[in-house]
Design an enzyme around this catalytic site. Structure first.
Site, PDB file in Angstrom:
ATOM      1  N   ASP D   8      -4.426  -3.581  -4.652  1.00 12.69           N
ATOM      2  CA  ASP D   8      -3.200  -3.332  -3.904  1.00 12.69           C
ATOM      3  C   ASP D   8      -2.757  -4.533  -3.063  1.00 12.69           C
ATOM      4  O   ASP D   8      -3.398  -4.886  -2.059  1.00 12.69           O
ATOM      5  CB  ASP D   8      -3.381  -2.142  -2.965  1.00 12.69           C
ATOM      6  CG  ASP D   8      -3.895  -0.882  -3.662  1.00 12.69           C
ATOM      7  OD1 ASP D   8      -4.704  -0.999  -4.595  1.00 12.69           O
ATOM      8  OD2 ASP D   8      -3.487   0.205  -3.240  1.00 12.69           O
ATOM      9  N   GLU D  39       1.608  -1.522  -4.942  1.00  9.53           N
ATOM     10  CA  GLU D  39       2.298  -0.399  -4.293  1.00  9.53           C
ATOM     11  C   GLU D  39       2.586  -0.638  -2.825  1.00  9.53           C
ATOM     12  O   GLU D  39       3.382   0.085  -2.233  1.00  9.53           O
ATOM     13  CB  GLU D  39       1.488   0.898  -4.459  1.00  9.53           C
ATOM     14  CG  GLU D  39       0.173   0.897  -3.712  1.00  9.53           C
ATOM     15  CD  GLU D  39      -0.278   2.314  -3.290  1.00  9.53           C
ATOM     16  OE1 GLU D  39       0.403   3.291  -3.590  1.00  9.53           O
ATOM     17  OE2 GLU D  39      -1.333   2.407  -2.639  1.00  9.53           O
ATOM     18  N   HIS D  68       2.536   5.137  -3.143  1.00  7.85           N
ATOM     19  CA  HIS D  68       3.647   4.480  -2.430  1.00  7.85           C
ATOM     20  C   HIS D  68       4.729   3.954  -3.382  1.00  7.85           C
ATOM     21  O   HIS D  68       5.616   3.196  -2.951  1.00  7.85           O
ATOM     22  CB  HIS D  68       3.111   3.322  -1.575  1.00  7.85           C
ATOM     23  CG  HIS D  68       2.319   3.777  -0.396  1.00  7.85           C
ATOM     24  ND1 HIS D  68       2.896   4.400   0.682  1.00  7.85           N
ATOM     25  CD2 HIS D  68       0.992   3.728  -0.121  1.00  7.85           C
ATOM     26  CE1 HIS D  68       1.954   4.708   1.580  1.00  7.85           C
ATOM     27  NE2 HIS D  68       0.798   4.312   1.100  1.00  7.85           N
ATOM     28  N   HIS D 153      -5.783   5.172  -9.506  1.00  3.03           N
ATOM     29  CA  HIS D 153      -5.394   5.090  -8.099  1.00  3.03           C
ATOM     30  C   HIS D 153      -5.808   6.392  -7.410  1.00  3.03           C
ATOM     31  O   HIS D 153      -5.151   7.416  -7.562  1.00  3.03           O
ATOM     32  CB  HIS D 153      -3.876   4.882  -8.039  1.00  3.03           C
ATOM     33  CG  HIS D 153      -3.393   4.436  -6.707  1.00  3.03           C
ATOM     34  ND1 HIS D 153      -3.507   3.151  -6.272  1.00  3.03           N
ATOM     35  CD2 HIS D 153      -2.802   5.115  -5.691  1.00  3.03           C
ATOM     36  CE1 HIS D 153      -2.993   3.030  -5.058  1.00  3.03           C
ATOM     37  NE2 HIS D 153      -2.567   4.230  -4.676  1.00  3.03           N
ATOM     38  N   HIS D 178      -6.347   1.894  -4.307  1.00  3.27           N
ATOM     39  CA  HIS D 178      -5.892   2.806  -3.240  1.00  3.27           C
ATOM     40  C   HIS D 178      -6.691   2.765  -1.948  1.00  3.27           C
ATOM     41  O   HIS D 178      -6.104   2.951  -0.880  1.00  3.27           O
ATOM     42  CB  HIS D 178      -5.826   4.267  -3.718  1.00  3.27           C
ATOM     43  CG  HIS D 178      -5.397   5.235  -2.658  1.00  3.27           C
ATOM     44  ND1 HIS D 178      -4.131   5.260  -2.127  1.00  3.27           N
ATOM     45  CD2 HIS D 178      -6.068   6.227  -2.008  1.00  3.27           C
ATOM     46  CE1 HIS D 178      -4.044   6.228  -1.221  1.00  3.27           C
ATOM     47  NE2 HIS D 178      -5.194   6.807  -1.123  1.00  3.27           N
ATOM     48  N   HIS D 180      -8.201   0.254  -0.557  1.00  7.61           N
ATOM     49  CA  HIS D 180      -8.015  -1.049   0.101  1.00  7.61           C
ATOM     50  C   HIS D 180      -9.335  -1.662   0.556  1.00  7.61           C
ATOM     51  O   HIS D 180      -9.323  -2.593   1.353  1.00  7.61           O
ATOM     52  CB  HIS D 180      -7.024  -0.936   1.279  1.00  7.61           C
ATOM     53  CG  HIS D 180      -5.613  -0.661   0.836  1.00  7.61           C
ATOM     54  ND1 HIS D 180      -4.527  -0.965   1.610  1.00  7.61           N
ATOM     55  CD2 HIS D 180      -5.117  -0.124  -0.298  1.00  7.61           C
ATOM     56  CE1 HIS D 180      -3.416  -0.600   0.979  1.00  7.61           C
ATOM     57  NE2 HIS D 180      -3.751  -0.086  -0.190  1.00  7.61           N
TER      58      HIS D 180
HETATM   59 FE   LIG Z   1      -2.476   0.959  -1.582  1.00  9.07          FE
HETATM   60 FE   LIG Z   2      -2.302   4.283  -2.561  1.00  9.43          FE
END
Ligand SMILES: [Fe+2]
Ligand SMILES: [Fe+2]
Ligand SMILES: [Fe+2]
Ligand SMILES: [Fe+2]
Ligand SMILES: [Fe+2]
Ligand SMILES: [Fe+2]
Ligand SMILES: [Fe+2]
Ligand SMILES: [Fe+2]
Lengths: 275, 275, 275, 275
Positions: D8, D39, D68, D153, D178, D180
């Site tokens: 991401d 995203e 997102h 994700h 997702h 992070h």
């Molecule tokens: Fe993300």
């Molecule tokens: Fe996400």
């Protein structure tokens, strides 16, 4: 003592249901104390100073809130100046405002009101059971209140029922709020506390929990961003629960729901006479 | 046509409320079709073959379920042999049993029943809105049903209301289940579909959603493992909703809740006469 | 001071990874203190007295837990007799056991260890931020500890990172646990606290979070009840994080992950030499 | 074939990490195909046309998204014009854009990429397992792809690992996104699919999941509304995973993480040489 609790006021339809009917009801029924949950009074999201004053003037003695308490930011400062406006008791320490208060009814009775928020499928807050337990012990030891009313703002029936049984015999009324659907399970619990799982919303029932239907339906069908939620604008139903509380014990002796106006079947506490 | 839907039967108290009252009600009210949600009929968790047969014999025409559908494993095979037992429509393909069916009423009318489960704060399932939409299009195109009844088993009022408005004008009745608290918001929606957010449970209301109070309360206070949940054993309330459906349109013309026995205030569809 | 934290020990594979390697590592690296999260040590669910003693004997100085703390009920009484076994600090008051303790390292240093549990997508508990803040103020004022280690048992990276920054400069190490996947983000935060989002599990990584794969996969595909979860039995990887803490400040000066055995890429704190 | 997946991209720090490094890496490592989850590329929330074009120009062959996806509304129309931009496959039918595509690598190889979103603790979507299974059967039967890359994700490790094992032997790489936080569990599963639970974010790791720390920390401490989230602006770390895919089988033969720049320990697929 005659206590009335009205559920989540949603937008203009909810406010008009309340301001048009409550002044007359207070008088004809000689109500001792009226508590109104108004977390959705301002366009469906939170409350403003002007709206809170309007509801108090229409006959509310105390306003409770919930997860939408501070959707309107002015409430963050206003609540510190308005002792009759309560936010949930079990918010983190340092949160503006108070979660409970003792108020004088016109009759001279002292009414304790607490607003407490559930945690199942909601925000991470302090334990509502421990919070209300501490309060009830303090109030009980001090013999400070003639009646005790708790607005349990929660998603699940289980958490509401469990909290009500937990305080059974120690409170006059546990009234649920938040789901915006009135329940038909008003009863006096075995040790004398009046209970209803949800008082229902004051608002337009041709809606999705008080909001115009199109956007909520769309969000279930599609997962793309869309329009804002807007309150529905049809005639609102005034929804709540009335309870007769015995002087001395502070326990409930009669309880019945109230639904006036709008689309739902009409009813009221018949032990108070016709509205 | 007179349709009756009864909410979640919980344990022995719920079964006895049903078996003792339903045979008489069917006869005195000349009911056309009775649907019963029985996901908690077996000790609070699921359903067995013996219990399903008992409920059908007592006058249920169709049994619906929900998230507790297969708590009793024998239901995994039994449901394949019992076409009158439905589990939610939007379970993964390959799940034993069916989610909907068309049944013949004694009058010769054809009644379509679907059981669908919400997703908000529940299990990850296929989209209930898309699932019911496909079904209604198929049924509508084929003019297969004289009445259409949907049991929307869901946690939140918003998902239930949104689904009801989504099918408004295409179904006779959307009755919610799962919260175990009857709601007082029965109404006919603007395009003719009857609606109630939750039919309530058939069970003992001196409880936490039908279960003995001690353990659920304890689990809110403590986070340690404890005893199993057991159904409460006091007198149960029969809870549901009755609807008059117009021949031809299949839409609702009258709707009212039913609450008989136990601790809740008593009521019934007065347009059907006294029970 | 050399501190080692090892993540969630899962079943026999996890225990064998630990008991076969930790004694040698303690010696060759001259470790001052070893903390092990063992909430899944007993067949994947909880901990028993025998297993806790086995882990302490193998070289753990302190055992932490999490949401599985009391899956084995004997832990409810055993934890009161075993001061080196901690359960999350922010469980309700009245929960058996302790959430933090100060322990003597062989070197004479005093090591404070706290186990705290996140709330996002987990159980409803007291606020972990407030709980750890109270502890750190108390410990800090009393100058009671030479090093402070916090096991933050939580689901989301955001809650772990936020808590770590919240205590940055006040703790030696915040090590996450619970996801059973080691993260590669070990770092020393700007004010000197060592951090890793998750230490990873000690267990077999040919699995679904340490469990045999078949049943977890099946539960994603089907929503029917099935078999129990069983730990996977392949060779386990010892997973954790090592940190050098400065005497005097109690802050981290070096940090690096540890992964020995099993399927994952191998690594260790190179500043401690080869294992 | 050399495939690179980058996690991401968060805000400007993430974009700069990518645009400054990816062109050189593509060249020195002679990469066949690069997929980037973006995203959070636009101020932390969603993606714009300008940013997507910038990332493609810097060397991404395909951009994936997640929950997102449509935070920036222009993506709702742009995605229909940009076949290299994918949103999750299991969004409701009717959602703009595509969830998967087959792309030509410079070498002539055909690379299938799917973006799929988990459901546990996330939005209510269609079943990601069933969705990817349908796709893999279709692609497999048609022998359409030389390599298959899936961006899973999702929030929980369990859902990611279960999906990876479910497609093991049928895909080249399952890379999670997702959370992070990069995980250190890259491995080749038993039937040949490369796997990592989370590729990590491309962004500033002195942050709470890429965002400036103050407001996220405050929201854990207080439950009042506050400021918007803003991406942190320190030097970003380029985070991802590299995999060597065998021609013919389409399975992984080597896998290793990549972390370049910023605060995290540095590493790269050593089988590709120094960056
Ligand atoms: Fe993300
Ligand atoms: Fe996400
Ligand atoms: Fe609310
Ligand atoms: Fe509300
Ligand atoms: Fe139920
Ligand atoms: Fe249910
Ligand atoms: Fe664990
Ligand atoms: Fe855990």
């Amino acid at each position: 003592m005659r206590l009335l609790f009205l559920g989540d006021v949603v937008g203009r339809s909810g406010r008009e249901a309340l301001t048009s009917r409550l002044p007359g009801l207070r008088e004809v029924w000689r109500l001792d104390f009226v508590v109104v949950n108004a977390e959705n009074a301002a366009g469906g999201f939170g409350i403003t100073e002007a709206i809170c004053e309007e509801l108090l003037e229409a006959g509310a003695d105390c306003i409770t809130l919930g997860n939408h308490a501070f959707d309107q930011r002015e409430a963050l400062s206003y609540i510190n100046r308005q002792p009759r406006l309560l936010r949930p008791l079990n918010y983190p320490s340092g949160t503006p405002g108070r979660g409970a208060g003792i108020f004088d009814a016109a009759s001279g009775a002292r009414i304790y009101v607490a607003n407490v928020q559930g945690r199942v499928f909601m925000e991470q807050l302090d334990d509502p059971f421990a919070a209300i337990d501490r309060e009830l012990k303090r109030i009980g030891d001090a013999h400070e209140a003639d009646a005790i009313l708790i607005d349990m703002h929660a998603e699940t029936t289980a958490e509401k029922m469990a909290l009500a049984h937990f305080v059974d015999g120690r409170a006059s009324l546990v009234a649920g709020s938040h789901t915006h659907a009135p329940t038909a399970d008003a009863q006096i619990l075995v040790k004398g506390t009046g209970y209803i799982s949800d008082a229902g919303m004051c608002g337009d029932y041709d809606s999705v929990i008080g909001m115009r239907k199109e956007e909520p339906i769309r969000r279930f069908l599609e997962k793309t961003p869309g329009a804002r939620y807007e309150p529905a604008t049809g005639e609102g139903t005034l929804c709540g629960v009335g309870v007769d509380v015995e002087r001395g014990t502070g326990l409930a002796v009669r309880i019945a729901p109230l639904r006036l106006g709008g689309r739902l079947s009409q009813c009221w506490p018949e032990f108070w006479g016709a509205p």
